[in-house]
Write an enzyme that holds these catalytic residues in place. Structure first.
Site, PDB file in Angstrom:
ATOM      1  N   HIS A   1       0.820  -1.218   0.000  1.00  0.00           N
ATOM      2  CA  HIS A   1       0.000   0.000   0.000  1.00  0.00           C
ATOM      3  C   HIS A   1       0.854   1.267   0.000  1.00  0.00           C
ATOM      4  O   HIS A   1       0.341   2.358  -0.275  1.00  0.00           O
ATOM      5  CB  HIS A   1      -1.005  -0.007   1.161  1.00  0.00           C
ATOM      6  CG  HIS A   1      -0.434   0.288   2.520  1.00  0.00           C
ATOM      7  ND1 HIS A   1      -0.193  -0.683   3.460  1.00  0.00           N
ATOM      8  CD2 HIS A   1      -0.078   1.456   3.114  1.00  0.00           C
ATOM      9  CE1 HIS A   1       0.267  -0.133   4.565  1.00  0.00           C
ATOM     10  NE2 HIS A   1       0.362   1.180   4.380  1.00  0.00           N
TER      11      HIS A   1
ATOM     12  N   ASP B   1       0.244  -7.574   1.365  1.00  0.00           N
ATOM     13  CA  ASP B   1       0.630  -6.175   1.557  1.00  0.00           C
ATOM     14  C   ASP B   1       2.146  -6.008   1.666  1.00  0.00           C
ATOM     15  O   ASP B   1       2.657  -5.321   2.547  1.00  0.00           O
ATOM     16  CB  ASP B   1      -0.058  -5.555   2.771  1.00  0.00           C
ATOM     17  CG  ASP B   1      -0.074  -4.029   2.689  1.00  0.00           C
ATOM     18  OD1 ASP B   1       0.513  -3.465   1.734  1.00  0.00           O
ATOM     19  OD2 ASP B   1      -0.668  -3.390   3.569  1.00  0.00           O
TER      20      ASP B   1
ATOM     21  N   GLY C   1       3.101   6.964   7.514  1.00  0.00           N
ATOM     22  CA  GLY C   1       4.509   7.123   7.161  1.00  0.00           C
ATOM     23  C   GLY C   1       5.385   6.039   7.767  1.00  0.00           C
ATOM     24  O   GLY C   1       6.468   5.748   7.263  1.00  0.00           O
TER      25      GLY C   1
ATOM     26  N   SER D   1       4.427   2.932   7.827  1.00  0.00           N
ATOM     27  CA  SER D   1       4.176   1.723   7.042  1.00  0.00           C
ATOM     28  C   SER D   1       5.388   1.346   6.198  1.00  0.00           C
ATOM     29  O   SER D   1       5.959   2.184   5.507  1.00  0.00           O
ATOM     30  CB  SER D   1       2.976   1.929   6.127  1.00  0.00           C
ATOM     31  OG  SER D   1       1.785   2.000   6.855  1.00  0.00           O
TER      32      SER D   1
ATOM     33  N   LEU E   1      -9.650 -21.328  -1.462  1.00  0.00           N
ATOM     34  CA  LEU E   1     -10.825 -22.176  -1.611  1.00  0.00           C
ATOM     35  C   LEU E   1     -11.165 -22.388  -3.083  1.00  0.00           C
ATOM     36  O   LEU E   1     -11.758 -23.399  -3.451  1.00  0.00           O
ATOM     37  CB  LEU E   1     -12.000 -21.539  -0.870  1.00  0.00           C
ATOM     38  CG  LEU E   1     -13.296 -22.337  -0.741  1.00  0.00           C
ATOM     39  CD1 LEU E   1     -13.037 -23.696  -0.113  1.00  0.00           C
ATOM     40  CD2 LEU E   1     -14.307 -21.546   0.081  1.00  0.00           C
TER      41      LEU E   1
ATOM     42  N   ILE F   1     -12.765 -19.885  -5.105  1.00  0.00           N
ATOM     43  CA  ILE F   1     -14.015 -19.217  -5.485  1.00  0.00           C
ATOM     44  C   ILE F   1     -13.798 -17.715  -5.510  1.00  0.00           C
ATOM     45  O   ILE F   1     -12.815 -17.193  -4.952  1.00  0.00           O
ATOM     46  CB  ILE F   1     -15.160 -19.506  -4.488  1.00  0.00           C
ATOM     47  CG1 ILE F   1     -14.863 -18.835  -3.116  1.00  0.00           C
ATOM     48  CG2 ILE F   1     -15.395 -20.995  -4.313  1.00  0.00           C
ATOM     49  CD1 ILE F   1     -16.071 -18.675  -2.231  1.00  0.00           C
TER      50      ILE F   1
END
Length: 358
Positions: free
Chosen positions: A96, A127, A208, A210, A272, A274
């Site tokens: 991100h 992420d 900041g 992150s 899964l 789907i």
């Protein structure tokens, strides 16, 4: 967990009751007529600042050793942090932070010079992202990543990064919990990922931070600060001291594959097979995951689950939302067999599904 509760901001504050502290001090010093000798008092009083000085020196050594490996990353409209991964100029950060950008300006902790970096690969499902400096400056130092299995509650942690654009900032806390599964919202540029085994910390994490470093007192990066809690009862303002970091083991797993192959070839995450959406009942309450489509040859397809079915239980967990299903899946591994309960045309059915890989 509610995805809307997690964003990249938080604070940290600790208050201690004064009465207990005063009594403890009185008993140690012997000022309540205990008859303690002056020599004993002097020894006790000398030990406290010595211990404090030792801890302070530990902090300063870790900061001196690790902070040069933490960089500031500037995209066209976003700012975050990153950690130097190797001597070739690879830097790990959050997906991100990089967003849809391909080129970035990077500033090292020990320099004001702007360096140019290019995107190597972004992996929004976890992420994480890897970028690479076009030119590696002299003195750039790679960080040391620790063993996530050795992270324990109560360990002292330091969060390093560029909160609110304040480069080379350090905050302090402890490991508050391990093994957290957290869903990241899409608001504010989040990826919507559900991430398992996160490290919870009381070290302050702000916008900041992150992509920066969560570090132990051995100078090892034990996680990448990614999310922080907000309190909806306070208008989504920061919930103090509740932050989350992607564990070092997942960071190194993803980064090693990206550097070697240019992409993630083995996610280690269960699927899964789907695509789905949250469905509601007649009272407009979330009541399950409607299957929109099924991947040919995937686990759900092989088990006979079809588009139009509504999944209500996954293993031992009731499922009412897509986020809940994602969190349940995050605890599993590819190849695991899980009993899935679903409804079709009003009838309840179940099937054993062998999970594939995301």
């Amino acid at each position: 967990m509610d995805a809307s509760r997690f964003r990249s901001r938080a604070g940290s504050r600790v208050l201690l009751p004064l009465t207990g502290a005063v009594c403890a001090a009185a008993l140690v010093s012997g000022c309540a007529g205990s008859g303690s000798s002056g020599a004993s008092d002097t020894t006790t009083q000398a030990a406290a600042p010595a211990a404090a000085n030792s801890l302070q020196e530990d902090y300063q050594k870790v900061i001196k050793d690790v902070l040069p490996s933490v960089v500031q990353i500037q995209a066209s409209s976003d700012l975050g942090s990153g950690v130097v991964y190797d001597d070739h100029g690879h830097i790990v950060t959050n997906a991100h932070v990089v967003g849809d950008e391909k080129t970035f300006k990077v500033t090292a902790a020990n320099s004001t010079d702007e360096l140019t970096a290019k995107l190597v690969y972004t992996y929004p499902e976890q992420d994480l992202a890897v970028i690479k400096l076009e030119k590696v400056p002299d003195g750039l130092k790679a960080a040391t990543f620790g063993d996530s299995s050795k992270v324990e509650v109560g360990q002292i942690t330091l969060a390093m990064g560029s909160p609110l654009g304040l480069s080379s900032s350090v905050t302090q806390g402890i490991v508050s919990a391990t093994g957290r599964t957290v869903s990241e919202g899409r608001a504010g540029g989040g990826t919507g990922a559900t991430i398992a085994n996160m490290v919870q910390t009381s070290a302050a994490i702000n916008p900041g931070n992150s992509g920066g470093a969560l570090v132990n007192l051995n100078g090892e990066v034990i996680g990448i600060p990614t999310l922080a809690a907000t309190d909806p009862d306070l208008g989504d303002s920061a919930a103090p001291g509740i932050g989350f970091a992607i564990p070092a083991s997942m960071v190194t797993t993803v980064a090693d594959q990206v550097i070697k192959d240019g992409k993630v070839t083995d996610s280690g995450r269960a699927a899964l097979g789907i695509t789905g959406r949250t469905v509601v009942d007649d009272g407009y309450r979330a009541s399950g995951v409607g299957v929109v489509s099924v991947t040919d040859g995937g686990g759900a397809d092989e088990a006979g689950i079809e588009a139009g079915d509504v999944i209500t239980r996954f293993g031992g967990t009731d499922v009412t939302t897509m986020q809940g299903l994602s969190e349940a899946l995050a605890a599993e591994k590819p190849g695991d067999k899980v009993r899935v309960t679903y409804t079709r045309d009003g009838d309840e059915k179940s099937a054993e599904v062998t999970l594939g890989e995301m």
